[in-house]
Write an enzyme that holds these catalytic residues in place. Sequence first.
Site, PDB file in Angstrom:
ATOM      1  N   HIS A  66      88.568  47.122  43.643  1.00  0.00           N
ATOM      2  CA  HIS A  66      89.482  47.384  42.513  1.00  0.00           C
ATOM      3  C   HIS A  66      90.910  47.636  43.006  1.00  0.00           C
ATOM      4  CE1 HIS A  66      86.313  47.949  39.358  1.00  0.00           C
ATOM      5  NE2 HIS A  66      85.581  48.220  40.405  1.00  0.00           N
ATOM      6  N   ASN A 122      83.627  49.592  33.395  1.00  0.00           N
ATOM      7  CA  ASN A 122      83.991  48.188  33.565  1.00  0.00           C
ATOM      8  C   ASN A 122      84.067  47.508  32.209  1.00  0.00           C
ATOM      9  OD1 ASN A 122      84.186  48.153  36.361  1.00  0.00           O
ATOM     10  ND2 ASN A 122      82.109  47.407  36.685  1.00  0.00           N
ATOM     11  N   TYR A 134      83.637  58.092  45.539  1.00  0.00           N
ATOM     12  CA  TYR A 134      85.054  57.990  45.152  1.00  0.00           C
ATOM     13  C   TYR A 134      85.937  58.992  45.884  1.00  0.00           C
ATOM     14  CZ  TYR A 134      83.664  54.573  41.699  1.00  0.00           C
ATOM     15  OH  TYR A 134      83.174  53.437  41.120  1.00  0.00           O
TER      16      TYR A 134
END
Length: 808
Positions: A172, A245, A459
């Site tokens: 991303h 998404n 993350y």
Amino acid sequence: MPRSTKTPVPAKRAAAKAAARNTDSGPSQLSAALSDAASNKMAQVQDMVAAMPDNPTKPLEHGFANGLKPPQGAGVPPASRLPTGSTLSEENRSTKTGSAAAEGVNATIDTLDRVRVDAGGRVLTTNQGVPVADNQNSLKYGVRGPALLEDFILREKLTHFDHERIPERIVHARGSGAHGFFESYEALPDITRAAPFQAAGKVTPVFVRFSTVQGERGSKDTARDVRGFAVKFYTDEGNWDLVGNNMPVFFIQDAMKFPDLVHAVKPEPHHQMPQAASAHDTFWDFVSLMPESTHMLMWVMSDRAIPRSFATMQGFGVHTFRMVNAAGESVFVKFHWTPKAGTHSLVWDEAVKISGADPDFHRRDLWERIEAGHYPEYELGLQVFTEEQAEQFSFDILDATKIVPEELVPVRPVGRMVLNRNPDNFFAETEQVAFCTAHIVPGLDFSNDPLLAGRIHSYVDTQISRLGGPNFHEIPINAPVAQVHNNQRDGMHRQAIHRGRVSYEPNSLSGGCPFQAGAVQGFVSVPARIEAREEQGKVRAKPEKFADHYTQARLFFESQTPVEQDHIANAFRFELSKVTVPAIRERTVAMLRNASEVLAKKVATGLGIDPLPDPLPRALADPAPPEVTKSPALSLLARPGDGSLKGRKVALLVAPGVHGASLSTVQEAVVAQGAVARLVGTRIGRMPTADGDALDADASLENEPGFLFDALVLPDGDEGVAALAQDGHTMEFIKDQFRHCKTILALGASHRLLAQAGLPLSMDKSHALGTTGLLFADAGAAAAAAAEFIAGVARHRHFGREMDPPLL
Ligand code: HEM
């Protein structure tokens, strides 16, 4: 305030006064005034600490029942601010230090105003604030002499420049962001106590980042790819990141496979090609060995993977989450974002061409919509279901390759999100924003989805290296609007200056603060877990229903309109035609046979595979019969949106000698609908019109080709039409508009241009708008034609004239 355990009893003055000097760090010689303050402070510390002779909540840390309801932390209110401060000198203010920290305040979470910078009326300075007299020359010994090491101005400037780049996101990397707000339609007390849903009309600020997955930071926007749809809600009770998404399923079922998936889809490691594309060997090798990816492949080969804009695509939380009410009762939930402007996509030929002419196509569209005041808007919907319902489903709700069909559990609209402010600075906001699935707030919780579990770890872990240390939560775009108080300290680039000497809990030296919030206010995990149907114990395996790899892939394909099915087949054909190893192509077709014979045959024909390979062996021979075999809601065409033209781009071709008045009539009508109407000329600049006026072309056929526009208007006026007919760009413009099924209005003489471009239709008025999207009108009827044209543009495409292969 923390729960007071005991009332402080005043300590004896003399003992406290002695104690105030009885430390290595105590002042050696005291003025009378300071002597009072130090002994007062010590006396108050003694009172406060003595009032908490033990840790009264300790026994409540034990046992399952206590674990469900952790108590609020213990503490003692200090008699004044003296005993909790770092120093006696905190009130000595300056223009730099300001005064002591206000009680219970973390100033680092103030609005972004605290870090906004505007240089209007200011001189140029170094980073130390020193005015720079000369920003043109380095310091030299004589005008032709050597540069000097002492030039701190040059060295500071170059050193900063040398370190301007940070690592891009591992996936991303390419993205665009915007600020906005979420507004709840109603309170949802039966379902959740999460802050954004506390009252009808409640507004929560958000920051959203849309992205592609595969490509590098500078890659094209219109790659065939999944789009990230990540929303950071700055709630009153902390940040909630819904990191979703634009497709509701994923390729894999377990986090263990994520690095493999990403390695397979990224450019191949030996030559770093292809960039931002899945049409290559390693991707198809991997997915054809991972049949659970079949469902996601259907989505990625559909037009969802080439959206027209971020404002016209859906978003999904993908995983099953939980919502929890104030009583601690929980339900399962799936999150859906639906764009008000409808779901609209590009076609593949168009996406490929756009990537060359405008790699920033989506970024530009988002920016321009917001600058024009046509704010992208999305409705948030929830699919809510209970654990008992989930048990009955033919699929497993912990499996991220499955949807919950809307026919089974309807989507309940609960609020809207409006994106109404562009960032001031791309790097500071869009690049430095850090989303994380672990960021949830009271009223929300996770399910046991094993893919989600990996994400909860991944993350923050990656952001520590991307953003240079553990303190990136203090970067302004990441800081919550809720208060932040804990005992985490130090690390690279720490911004907060903590008052006092306590950085541990429990404590009595800070009156117990910050104290544990307890179950009533704080985040508590939902204890309930889906009842195990199988043996318990440590195991590396998947639940049975995860083995049904094809039922929902078939559901998706069979729920598409014929046009969409063709596009899916064509996308498989294209991607697999780029695969160099025939065995990988055949394996993929063998996999598709388990989902749809029709699709497999079409793809095989397109690839010259004959006979069809045997279907891949299935992991589950006899899957449970599905509840739903067709779900019209899965078609893009099911959500045309509000019919508005806001944000659409219309080209009106011009050349010297076109009929100006009729063109202006259409232009004004289109602009009144909120569309962007560009005069695209044989060159830019002013041109005389046949009716004695002039028009200003703001783009040229060369610099803004036809595939960048949603619709086309061709002008009347013999001279102008003749000039356009001389230019090959005009023909390409028309062909692309025609091939991509867009609405074309030809005024007066310009019907000749359509004939010259070779459109395979007789150029008369027998072609109704509904089937062809072609309109012909005399210049005198421009106003009526404009209305019809607008209706055609609102339909987005006229797939009735699509041909495979295209005739032109
Ligand atoms: C185990 C599976 C997954 C892992 C380990 C993973 C890991 C990552 C990592 C490391 C990043 C870069 C974060 C950063 O540098 O700030 C990222 C970004 C992202 N991921 Fe995942 N991911 C996984 C699955 C998914 C899934 C299933 C979705 C969609 C539901 C998703 C959506 C996103 C989005 C939207 C971003 C970009 C966030 C932004 O705009 O900054 N990921 N992921």
